[in-house]
Design an enzyme around this catalytic site. Structure first.
Site, PDB file in Angstrom:
ATOM      1  N   GLN B 200     -20.711  15.386  24.399  1.00  0.00           N
ATOM      2  CA  GLN B 200     -21.034  14.440  23.537  1.00  0.00           C
ATOM      3  C   GLN B 200     -21.511  15.144  22.194  1.00  0.00           C
ATOM      4  O   GLN B 200     -22.734  15.316  22.328  1.00  0.00           O
ATOM      5  CB  GLN B 200     -21.665  13.222  23.941  1.00  0.00           C
ATOM      6  CG  GLN B 200     -21.229  12.463  25.093  1.00  0.00           C
ATOM      7  CD  GLN B 200     -19.959  11.579  25.083  1.00  0.00           C
ATOM      8  OE1 GLN B 200     -19.868  10.928  24.065  1.00  0.00           O
ATOM      9  NE2 GLN B 200     -18.864  11.879  25.912  1.00  0.00           N
ATOM     10  N   ALA B 241     -22.130   1.768  22.252  1.00  0.00           N
ATOM     11  CA  ALA B 241     -21.490   2.778  23.067  1.00  0.00           C
ATOM     12  C   ALA B 241     -21.078   4.097  21.820  1.00  0.00           C
ATOM     13  O   ALA B 241     -21.047   3.724  20.471  1.00  0.00           O
ATOM     14  CB  ALA B 241     -20.548   2.412  23.818  1.00  0.00           C
ATOM     15  N   HIS B 242     -20.732   4.883  22.357  1.00  0.00           N
ATOM     16  CA  HIS B 242     -20.151   6.267  21.448  1.00  0.00           C
ATOM     17  C   HIS B 242     -19.054   5.548  20.578  1.00  0.00           C
ATOM     18  O   HIS B 242     -18.064   4.934  21.163  1.00  0.00           O
ATOM     19  CB  HIS B 242     -19.737   7.391  22.186  1.00  0.00           C
ATOM     20  CG  HIS B 242     -18.955   7.177  23.653  1.00  0.00           C
ATOM     21  ND1 HIS B 242     -18.617   8.207  24.256  1.00  0.00           N
ATOM     22  CD2 HIS B 242     -18.427   6.204  24.165  1.00  0.00           C
ATOM     23  CE1 HIS B 242     -18.010   7.934  25.457  1.00  0.00           C
ATOM     24  NE2 HIS B 242     -17.742   6.414  25.222  1.00  0.00           N
ATOM     25  N   ASN B 243     -19.219   6.217  19.369  1.00  0.00           N
ATOM     26  CA  ASN B 243     -17.980   5.946  18.413  1.00  0.00           C
ATOM     27  C   ASN B 243     -17.604   4.397  17.797  1.00  0.00           C
ATOM     28  O   ASN B 243     -16.735   4.353  17.361  1.00  0.00           O
ATOM     29  CB  ASN B 243     -16.555   6.729  18.986  1.00  0.00           C
ATOM     30  CG  ASN B 243     -16.849   8.091  19.110  1.00  0.00           C
ATOM     31  OD1 ASN B 243     -17.156   8.583  20.015  1.00  0.00           O
ATOM     32  ND2 ASN B 243     -16.166   8.846  17.996  1.00  0.00           N
TER      33      ASN B 243
END
Lengths: 347, 347, 347
Positions: B200, B241-243
């Protein structure tokens, strides 16, 4: 430390059967315990392990009858499980008592004070006018903000963050990572669609014998106090919003959340991941099932479940009926066909 | 600090009624306030407390008519609640302004820099190339990873952990224990059933005037940035969460979670404990009820509830019908008996 | 650091097309990457960006056919996405390897030990008898309690709190703010309505290659061990109660919670915000949908959804039927009218 069988028998008011000189230094399950460990047998289905265990001492019920010879020294008591739990408690108490002194570096403001026999771990922070009672154990990385008071015999685990002006009673335990006194979530909507912060100038007041789990969050009141009353037990990752009141000996399981200004009575039980809206009341002894979403006040003693939550028994019945819904739909369809047929034949 | 009535009246543009020399140093609810405290009366149902309060100063509406004599000095303003909130804000601002300097020990990397008038608490950590704007307040135990930039007038509460490469705007507030920039949850399934970590390497970018509650978690992007846009307000224990992208002035209540790559528009409101799946869009002004489980994109302005969530009004109707399901089942059973009877009689 | 195209091609076993001397120092998405960055093209719908990107190097599939000239140097590989992920992994590994040494002030007990090539950040705390393997990276504000062992190649991010007696395997990653080994939530109800703490003297045992997200909580066992087996991946804000077992390569998404003594098999997938009651078993390969409430054991390989959760396909059918409930109610009402009419006409 070593504890001989004779000393253990004294603590739990039991009777030694076997070598009273044998000693133990730790605890183990009967199926796993090794030499030098103490175990117990309460559930008859574990009896076979008694004859094979390597534990040095096993606590058993007074009434228990041996079917074979055992290697372990036995201690007989009226209730083996209770005696074992008592021992665990004593053991932890002794270990905690031994933990004293101030590790360096710690930050203790000049105006902060503390009682006898405290432990303050390295990297702990005590702000201005912090008052800490006697026998408190403040683990490393704890932050205690200005003007906060902590009573006697409290254990504050590593990394707990307590904002300014918090009041904490006696014999309180707070687990690692919990945050006490963060700002309530209060924002006034503005004409342009943005939000303006409403200052949160109240505090959090925690009674005696409260236990709070790890990584929980308890917000300070907008004005006045968020209250966690004596004897309440809160599990990990719980959210308590501003101006909430949690009653005496109320138990809240992990990941539950209570919205702002809700008043929860005494002896209430709230299941894990339950959510409770703001500005309602939960009467004494109310029960909220896990994952419920409570949107209305609950009378004393009532149990609810579901999201939105309602009467426990009725909700279970509806949930059962919901599972059969596709079947019910089919039955209605069949009825429609039959009635249509009856109507057509009538003509 | 002491604030005399005359000075307070100036700040809120009010008119003193009574002793303009009397001073206050803190705030209280009208039903609880004591001497030296300032309170307010906005809700008429609290009027009785005005005649018995020990508060030294009470802010009241211009239009309010006294029914008895009062001991407190009154300050009359067009809107008592707004005036009171203004005062709270000013008070906190003054307190924050006074907090400056660097407590020891703090860890500040040689390549880190900071603006004027900052506070850096004991045990705070500023990594390599960290850039901190002016007037920032970095509380104890805060970790700011390498190459992170923080704008002006930010308040980072105790124990916040900000990973490397994060970008934070101006006037941002982050409450204790929150984690910004942890790795997104990305694992590639392998043939043998195990999982291989997907690195990540993106970051988190936070706009201006964002507020993030306590113990929240905002993951860095796999690649690119997780975005929290200006004016967004996130409550405690929220998972982003991511993005993910969170739009301007979007409000997310406690314990809600947003899965990876979901884009949330501006002015969206998300209730507590709601969950939103990954890779969907929530249009501007969408509303998600508490505990909802959103599995599909939502158009701008639409409201949803339930798990799985759908149209708010329709879902409420279905929830109401579900409660009567056992009764409906009974009605179908009765119909079946009647139709059976009709059919048999026909023969 | 600068990585020339020729060196990158070697790592991913690729073929350079264009200037093999051009270098990159970081990564970017193809639609955003700038000079000095490396990107990749795997999804054909992003092809247009290839002709306009400012990225210095782009990894593409061996089979990909250019439709225009490109400025970037290309590296051709069998699978562009996999090659890119490999590079990210290598890059992070290099960065981590460089991180060594002990920052001051750190607290390392005299009886604590650690292997070669470790990093111990400022304000980290290693208690008595802590054993740390080689190549571990312990970030600032980490607390590791007495007698805890950590294997080789572990990364413990800032502010993680690990209680005493925890055992952690090799190549474990724990993200910021997580708490390992806090007391399980165990209280014995007393005759007067209060609760007495049941001492929690077990521990937590974590296998190899486990990853735990940010602000998660894993409680120690009452007696014995809470187990997180090798290869398990846990997301942010997850609750794992005392005496739980999580199987090999089981994946648990954010904000899920597992109650006490539940045994979860290998290769299980648990969705976000799911809740699982205590004392049940989830067989190998079971699947639990997001927000489900699991109240009964699940057989190996079965999928469930809903709260309370049951068979996935059946539950989806019931959920769909529930949406049409108001309509079904109307149909029953119409049937009742028709049947009533038929019955009356019969007379």
């Amino acid at each position: 430390m070593q504890f001989p069988a004779a000393q253990i028998a004294l603590i739990v008011n039991g009777r030694v059967e076997g070598d009273s000189q044998v000693s133990v230094s730790s605890f183990g399950k009967i199926e796993e315990a090794g030499q030098g460990q103490l175990s117990f047998l309460a559930n008859p289905k574990y009896e076979d392990f008694l004859y094979t265990t390597a534990a040095s001492i096993v606590i058993v019920n007074e009434s228990f009858e041996l079917k074979q010879a055992v290697n372990a020294t036995l201690i007989r008591v009226p209730d083996a499980y209770t005696a074992f739990a008592t021992l665990l408690g004593k053991y932890q108490e002794i270990m905690q008592q031994q933990l004293t002194g101030i590790q360096q570096p710690a930050y203790i403001a000049g105006t902060a004070s503390y009682g006898d026999n405290v432990f303050i771990g390295a990297f702990a922070y005590l702000g201005e006018n912090v008052k800490l009672g006697k026998n408190c154990k403040i683990y490393p990385h704890v932050f205690i903000g200005n003007n906060t008071t902590v009573g006697d015999h409290c254990i504050i685990h590593p990394g707990v963050k307590i904002y300014h002006d918090t009041q904490i009673g006696n014999q309180v335990i707070i687990h690692a990572g919990s945050v006490i006194g963060s700002d309530g979530f209060g924002f006034a909507p503005q004409a342009d669609g943005s939000f303006k912060k409403v200052p949160q100038i109240g505090n959090v007041v925690i009674g005696d014998q409260v236990e709070i789990g790890a990584n929980a969050t308890i917000d300070r009141a907008t004005i006045g106090s968020t209250l966690i009353k004596s004897g309440a037990k809160l599990d990990n990752l719980i959210q308590v919003a501003h101006n909430v009141e949690v009653g005496h000996s109320t138990v809240i399981a992990a990941q539950a959340g209570i919205s702002g200004s809700t008043k929860i009575g005494n002896g209430v039980m709230i299941g894990g991941q339950a959510g409770i809206v703001g500005h309602i009341q939960l009467g004494d002894g109310a029960k909220v099932n896990a994952q419920s979403g409570v949107s209305k006040s609950i009378e004393a003693g009532k149990a609810v479940t579901g999201s939105p939550a309602y009467d426990y028994t009725a909700a279970l019945r509806s949930q059962a009926a919901a599972r059969k819904l596709p079947e019910l739909e089919k039955r209605v369809k069949e009825l429609e066909a039959l009635v249509k047929q009856l109507l057509s034949e009538k003509v």
